[in-house]
Design a protein around this motif. Structure first.
Motif, PDB file in Angstrom:
ATOM      1  N   LEU A  57       0.832  -1.211   0.000  1.00 39.71           N
ATOM      2  CA  LEU A  57       0.000   0.000   0.000  1.00 39.71           C
ATOM      3  C   LEU A  57       0.857   1.248   0.000  1.00 39.71           C
ATOM      4  O   LEU A  57       0.571   2.225  -0.691  1.00 39.71           O
ATOM      5  N   LYS A  58       1.938   1.195   0.796  1.00 37.49           N
ATOM      6  CA  LYS A  58       2.846   2.342   0.848  1.00 37.49           C
ATOM      7  C   LYS A  58       3.466   2.611  -0.501  1.00 37.49           C
ATOM      8  O   LYS A  58       3.564   3.749  -0.960  1.00 37.49           O
ATOM      9  N   LEU A  59       3.896   1.509  -1.191  1.00 34.63           N
ATOM     10  CA  LEU A  59       4.499   1.666  -2.513  1.00 34.63           C
ATOM     11  C   LEU A  59       3.492   2.240  -3.509  1.00 34.63           C
ATOM     12  O   LEU A  59       3.816   3.106  -4.330  1.00 34.63           O
ATOM     13  N   GLU A  60       2.246   1.727  -3.424  1.00 32.97           N
ATOM     14  CA  GLU A  60       1.202   2.231  -4.341  1.00 32.97           C
ATOM     15  C   GLU A  60       0.945   3.711  -4.098  1.00 32.97           C
ATOM     16  O   GLU A  60       0.798   4.508  -5.026  1.00 32.97           O
ATOM     17  N   LEU A  61       0.896   4.055  -2.782  1.00 30.21           N
ATOM     18  CA  LEU A  61       0.667   5.474  -2.462  1.00 30.21           C
ATOM     19  C   LEU A  61       1.816   6.346  -2.961  1.00 30.21           C
ATOM     20  O   LEU A  61       1.613   7.469  -3.445  1.00 30.21           O
ATOM     21  N   ILE A  62       3.047   5.824  -2.837  1.00 33.04           N
ATOM     22  CA  ILE A  62       4.207   6.590  -3.307  1.00 33.04           C
ATOM     23  C   ILE A  62       4.131   6.810  -4.800  1.00 33.04           C
ATOM     24  O   ILE A  62       4.390   7.900  -5.326  1.00 33.04           O
ATOM     25  N   GLN A  63       3.731   5.724  -5.526  1.00 29.47           N
ATOM     26  CA  GLN A  63       3.619   5.844  -6.986  1.00 29.47           C
ATOM     27  C   GLN A  63       2.534   6.859  -7.372  1.00 29.47           C
ATOM     28  O   GLN A  63       2.723   7.677  -8.267  1.00 29.47           O
ATOM     29  N   LYS A  64       1.376   6.713  -6.674  1.00 29.88           N
ATOM     30  CA  LYS A  64       0.296   7.683  -6.976  1.00 29.88           C
ATOM     31  C   LYS A  64       0.731   9.107  -6.646  1.00 29.88           C
ATOM     32  O   LYS A  64       0.423  10.054  -7.376  1.00 29.88           O
ATOM     33  N   MET A  65       1.455   9.263  -5.526  1.00 26.78           N
ATOM     34  CA  MET A  65       1.923  10.595  -5.159  1.00 26.78           C
ATOM     35  C   MET A  65       2.899  11.150  -6.193  1.00 26.78           C
ATOM     36  O   MET A  65       2.869  12.353  -6.538  1.00 26.78           O
TER      37      MET A  65
END
Length: 309
Positions: A57-65
């Motif tokens: 989830l953290k990685l996905e959020l980083i990518q979206k950010m």
């Protein structure tokens, strides 16, 4: 329970807890310990899954950010460019506004100068009009004065109209006049059967061959009273010379003759209305109306009088 309390006390004292001292060699304690170890193992497995899920989830959020960051940077860049363009347009608009304001001020200044110039011209025009009106009044007064003086200079004169234009007549006008007086009003003749005449001549002095009517004759008498007697007789009856009709009238200035001519139509109309009109010297109309005598020096005065009545 006594074993658990003992173990907890050992942990607090920093002693190592072993299976043997935890359960005290009891079989029941061993079973409970194995169940506890199995629960801890399952709980650790679940915690590991949670950690992996959090990492994903953290990685996905980083990518979206990162994606949002790029998008925001593009939008910020676009907004910055638009803002710069708007600032340029605003600056250009301000320059145009300043230029328009300067032009407007220039036009207002010119309009003010024109208005002031127009006001000065109007004032000058008013002054000129006043001067012209004064000059016209002076000219009118002087013209009337000159006309009056000219008429006074002609007060001893008579104008003879209709006397034939013949050489034998023109060469002896003074004798012809004496004969006219003897024929029409002999009682006017002075002692010796003659009238003193200062001078007599045709007018104009040069004959116009295009005119068929004879020129008038102007006679200046030495006596104003004699001249008036002849004129009064001429008003009473028609004069003749050798049977041909002639007219004898006042010798008046050209302006006065023009005024008399203007009175003719009104004179005839007043006579038709029974107003007993008379033209008095030099060109004044008098009428008899409602038991009174009314005098008018100008046609406009008579017209205003007639409108009221």
């Amino acid at each position: 329970m006594a074993h658990m309390a003992q173990n907890q006390a050992s942990r607090k004292k920093g002693k190592k807890v072993t299976i043997e001292n935890f359960y005290g060699g009891s079989t029941q304690g061993k079973e409970e310990n194995e169940e506890e170890i199995q629960k801890n193992s399952e709980h650790a497995s679940q915690n590991g899954n949670y950690q992996q899920a959090l990492e994903d989830l953290k990685l996905e959020l980083i990518q979206k950010m990162e994606t949002w960051k790029e998008k925001w940077e593009k939008e910020i860049s676009c907004l910055t460019d638009k803002n710069a363009q708007l600032e340029k347009e605003l600056e250009a608009s301000n320059r145009r506004a300043d230029k328009a304001e300067k032009q407007n001020q220039s036009l207002m200044t010119r309009i003010k100068h024109l208005e002031e110039s127009e006001m000065i011209k109007q004032q000058e025009s008013i002054k000129q009009t006043q001067i012209i009106n004064e000059l016209e009044e002076n000219i009118k007064y002087l013209t009337e004065k000159v006309t009056d003086l000219e008429n006074r200079g002609r007060r001893e004169n008579l104008r003879i109209i209709g006397l034939p234009e013949k050489p034998e007549v023109n060469n002896k006008l003074d004798i012809i006049l004496q004969e006219i007086i003897k024929e029409n009003c002999p009682h006017v003749l002075e002692q010796g059967g003659k009238i003193e005449i200062e001078r007599i001549h045709r007018t104009p002095s040069i004959l116009n061959p295009q005119k068929t009517t004879p020129r008038n004759v102007i006679a200046k008498f030495k006596s104003f009273q004699v001249k008036e007697k002849i004129l009064q007789e001429a008003k009473k009856k028609s004069f003749r010379y050798k049977g041909a009709p002639i007219r004898i009238t006042h010798d008046l200035a050209a302006n006065t003759l023009r005024d008399l001519k203007a009175w003719n139509t009104i004179f005839r109309k007043a006579r038709e209305l029974g107003l007993q009109p008379r033209i008095n010297y030099p060109a004044k109309l008098t009428i008899y109306f409602q038991g009174k005598v009314w005098a008018f020096n100008k046609i406009e005065d008579f017209q205003a009088f007639a409108k009221k009545r």
